[in-house]
Design an enzyme around this catalytic site. Structure first.
Site, PDB file in Angstrom:
ATOM      1  N   SER B  21       0.832  -1.199   0.000  1.00  0.00           N
ATOM      2  CA  SER B  21       0.000   0.000   0.000  1.00  0.00           C
ATOM      3  C   SER B  21       0.873   1.258   0.000  1.00  0.00           C
ATOM      4  O   SER B  21       1.888   1.328   0.686  1.00  0.00           O
ATOM      5  CB  SER B  21      -0.882  -0.009   1.243  1.00  0.00           C
ATOM      6  OG  SER B  21      -1.676   1.150   1.264  1.00  0.00           O
ATOM      7  N   ASN B  69       9.370   9.479   3.365  1.00  0.00           N
ATOM      8  CA  ASN B  69       8.199  10.134   2.793  1.00  0.00           C
ATOM      9  C   ASN B  69       7.333  10.690   3.897  1.00  0.00           C
ATOM     10  O   ASN B  69       7.358  10.214   5.033  1.00  0.00           O
ATOM     11  CB  ASN B  69       7.386   9.184   1.909  1.00  0.00           C
ATOM     12  CG  ASN B  69       6.331   8.430   2.693  1.00  0.00           C
ATOM     13  OD1 ASN B  69       5.245   8.958   2.986  1.00  0.00           O
ATOM     14  ND2 ASN B  69       6.647   7.209   3.087  1.00  0.00           N
ATOM     15  N   GLY B  72       1.260  11.654   3.979  1.00  0.00           N
ATOM     16  CA  GLY B  72       0.144  11.993   4.863  1.00  0.00           C
ATOM     17  C   GLY B  72      -1.201  11.547   4.335  1.00  0.00           C
ATOM     18  O   GLY B  72      -2.208  12.256   4.463  1.00  0.00           O
ATOM     19  N   ASN B  99      -6.251  -0.707   2.036  1.00  0.00           N
ATOM     20  CA  ASN B  99      -5.648  -0.240   3.281  1.00  0.00           C
ATOM     21  C   ASN B  99      -6.537   0.885   3.816  1.00  0.00           C
ATOM     22  O   ASN B  99      -6.829   1.844   3.105  1.00  0.00           O
ATOM     23  CB  ASN B  99      -4.234   0.245   2.942  1.00  0.00           C
ATOM     24  CG  ASN B  99      -3.479   0.784   4.131  1.00  0.00           C
ATOM     25  OD1 ASN B  99      -3.797   1.858   4.641  1.00  0.00           O
ATOM     26  ND2 ASN B  99      -2.460   0.073   4.566  1.00  0.00           N
ATOM     27  N   CYS B 130       0.425   4.515  10.277  1.00  0.00           N
ATOM     28  CA  CYS B 130       0.959   5.584   9.423  1.00  0.00           C
ATOM     29  C   CYS B 130       1.660   6.623  10.299  1.00  0.00           C
ATOM     30  O   CYS B 130       1.034   7.211  11.169  1.00  0.00           O
ATOM     31  CB  CYS B 130      -0.140   6.260   8.605  1.00  0.00           C
ATOM     32  SG  CYS B 130       0.523   7.625   7.621  1.00  0.00           S
ATOM     33  N   LYS B 165      -2.002  -3.856   9.964  1.00  0.00           N
ATOM     34  CA  LYS B 165      -0.640  -3.424   9.585  1.00  0.00           C
ATOM     35  C   LYS B 165       0.037  -2.750  10.776  1.00  0.00           C
ATOM     36  O   LYS B 165      -0.459  -1.755  11.306  1.00  0.00           O
ATOM     37  CB  LYS B 165      -0.692  -2.482   8.384  1.00  0.00           C
ATOM     38  CG  LYS B 165       0.709  -2.111   7.862  1.00  0.00           C
ATOM     39  CD  LYS B 165       0.638  -1.448   6.491  1.00  0.00           C
ATOM     40  CE  LYS B 165       2.022  -1.144   5.943  1.00  0.00           C
ATOM     41  NZ  LYS B 165       1.967  -0.559   4.589  1.00  0.00           N
TER      42      LYS B 165
END
Lengths: 264, 303
Positions: B21, B69, B72, B99, B130, B165
């Site tokens: 993802s 990275n 966002g 995701n 994230c 995840k």
């Protein structure tokens, strides 16, 4: 047999370097040859080039296409040394392989047959402007090319393009053409409205200055952006540019944008 | 012929090579390069309930053997996906797993309920890791109670394959893995990116608009491999492994460490056709080692 409903539109392949020559102190012309037939590649589109033999350079480097020869299956690009990646690429010897992802991005909007156009290039932004001038199919009388650089030595020799366009130069020190920036050149300040379309590629500051004047004059204007990118095909979402339609990817929604879309 | 088929809970993969993802868009971008049916599956771009513009530019910094990275979670929201993207990709002959990301548990539930209606999306990857969104995401993934709560609530409304995840930005990733297993996760995927930072010495400024971002690429591979091995030893549910895979040997290492399926991520930025090449190399490896089933690699580290 697997059915692939959508044929591949973009490719990853090794090319052989057939030429690598300096154009001046910081710009190199690199020509690479494919062993398969090239797809159609248009002015404004780019290729993403792998940098060989470097532990510190992980990602590819994007370069505008300068020339395509479909008989020879060659692509040429002007590589300006900007950092370690481009420096390394200019050291590649003819005969070596180099991997390209191609063709990427959207092209400039082609002028119509009666258009009068102004193409403005700065730095390595000269490459897509010359490509567009050659491919536009317009008569020389319809095309003005204005090229800007710091000094005469920073300009590359483009005289062979005088058969496609009227060439004009600006240098900051006055050593070639008119003294000053492209936006101070007589071709630019005289009357922009005589042009149907203006195209620009070069440093950010130059393009913003051009866009401001073109917008005020109400003339169609497209610029080609160079935002930092990782993938080049629209999946990493790193090279975004704020636009009227939200954050768009320079690699797939651009690199060419109409100035009216941008929040400049 | 070698048998490349693997299973993660109810999900059958024609081979264990999938795309991660955030590095394969919504699969259709990759279809410009290769037939999507070749690969095991796509873990589609992280989606949220509403449109997200993501972080400001610059969002990327190249680092030795990798990159940072700070995208966002830019995406147009789940409704846009359902109306405009899903119809185009739903007939790809491969596994499509989306995701999903929320800043509240309610977001996760609402998203999951919408995705549950999509026949061809047979699993979700619940992103609680994230590192690039302030208001949540990783907040759930870095503590056992947070990870348990969101997994438990999503499990109540989702009966297809639920893959959680995990973030590597924790003291003990096995503990989090066990916590989500205890709340009904069908599998775990790991690792998400490692929180990192880059500074430009010349300008003395951070290279990312958000100052910090997520590190990915081969630079993280040994750490990711260690974490996959630890987690595979800690849980009974299948593990989906990723982190810096650049070739078939890397993929095989993750499988030996315990991954049933692997995801190719950042490497795709360098070579979008790499997953296809890795599948070919994996077949060659199995022929060379006279292996019949790729399942004989999973968790088969020789000690």
């Amino acid at each position: 047999m697997r059915k692939f409903k959508r044929m591949a539109k973009k490719f990853v392949a090794d090319f052989v370097v057939v030429d690598n020559k300096p154009l001046n102190a910081t710009n190199f012309l690199i020509k690479v040859k494919s062993n398969s037939v090239l797809p159609n590649i248009l002015p404004g589109q780019f290729v993403n080039v792998e940098i060989n033999d470097s532990k510190e350079i992980f990602l590819r480097r994007p370069f505008s296409v300068f020339e395509v020869d479909y008989n020879d299956n060659t692509i040429s690009m002007i590589v300006k040394i900007l950092g370690r990646g481009s420096k390394k690429l200019t050291e590649i010897e003819p005969g070596r392989n180099v991997s390209l992802v191609y063709p990427l991005g959207k092209s400039f909007t082609y002028p119509s047959s009666t258009d009068k156009v102004l193409l403005i290039g700065g730095g390595s932004g000269v490459a897509p402007m010359l490509f567009l001038a050659k491919e536009s199919g317009l008569d020389k009388t319809q095309v003005d090319i204005l090229l800007g650089a710091r000094t005469k030595e920073d300009h590359i020799d483009v005289e062979s393009y005088s058969k496609y366009a009227n060439l004009h130069y600006a240098t900051e020190d006055g050593s070639l053409g008119e003294k000053g920036f492209v936006t101070q050149h007589s071709v630019f300040i005289n009357d922009l409205t005589k042009y149907d379309k203006i195209y620009a590629c070069g440093p950010d500051g130059m393009m913003r200055a051009i866009a401001k004047v073109a917008k005020a004059a109400g003339v169609f204007c497209e610029v080609s952006l160079e935002n930092l990118m990782a993938c080049g095909f629209g999946v990493c979402l790193c090279c975004i540019e704020p636009t009227n339609k939200g954050n768009l990817c320079v690699c797939t929604d651009g690199p060419v944008f109409n100035i009216n879309e941008l929040k400049w | 012929m070698v048998d490349l088929k693997v299973k993660v809970h109810d999900l059958e993969f024609k081979n264990p090579i999938t795309l991660a993802s955030g590095t394969c868009g919504f699969a259709r971008e990759m279809a410009d390069f290769f037939d999507p049916a070749i690969v095991g599956g796509f873990f589609l771009k992280g989606s949220t309930l509403k449109n997200r513009d993501g972080n400001e530019y610059p969002r990327m910094a190249e680092t030795p053997s990798g990159m940072l990275n700070a995208v966002g979670l830019q995406n147009k929201g789940i409704d846009y996906f359902i109306e405009n993207i899903y119809p185009e990709i739903k007939d790809y002959d491969t596994q499509l797993i989306i995701n999903v990301n929320g800043s509240t548990v309610e977001d996760y539930i609402a998203l999951t309920e919408k995705v549950n209606e999509l026949d061809k999306i047979r699993g979700i990857e619940l992103n609680i890791s994230c590192p690039n969104v302030k208001e949540g995401g990783m907040a759930f993934g870095v503590s056992c109670p947070g990870a348990e709560m969101v997994t438990r609530e999503v499990r109540k409304v989702y009966d297809k394959t639920l893959i959680v995840k995990l973030s590597p930005n924790v003291t003990d990733i096995s503990e989090i893995a066990r916590a989500v297993e205890g709340q009904g996760a069908d599998a775990v995927s790991l690792v998400n990116t490692f929180l990192g930072m880059a500074i430009d010495a010349e300008t003395r400024k951070p290279k990312l608009s958000t100052i910090t971002g997520g590190l990915s690429g081969p630079a993280i591979k040994p750490i990711a491999l260690r974490m996959v091995w630890q987690v595979a030893n800690a849980v009974k549910i299948p593990v989906v492994g990723m982190g810096g895979i650049m070739n078939a040997a890397d993929a095989i290492e993750f499988m030996l460490a315990g991954a049933s399926v692997v995801q190719i991520g950042t490497a795709v930025f360098k070579d979008p056709t790499l997953p296809v090449q890795i599948i070919k190399e994996l077949e060659d490896y199995m022929l060379h080692h006279k292996m019949q089933s790729v399942n004989d690699l999973i968790d088969c580290l020789q000690m």
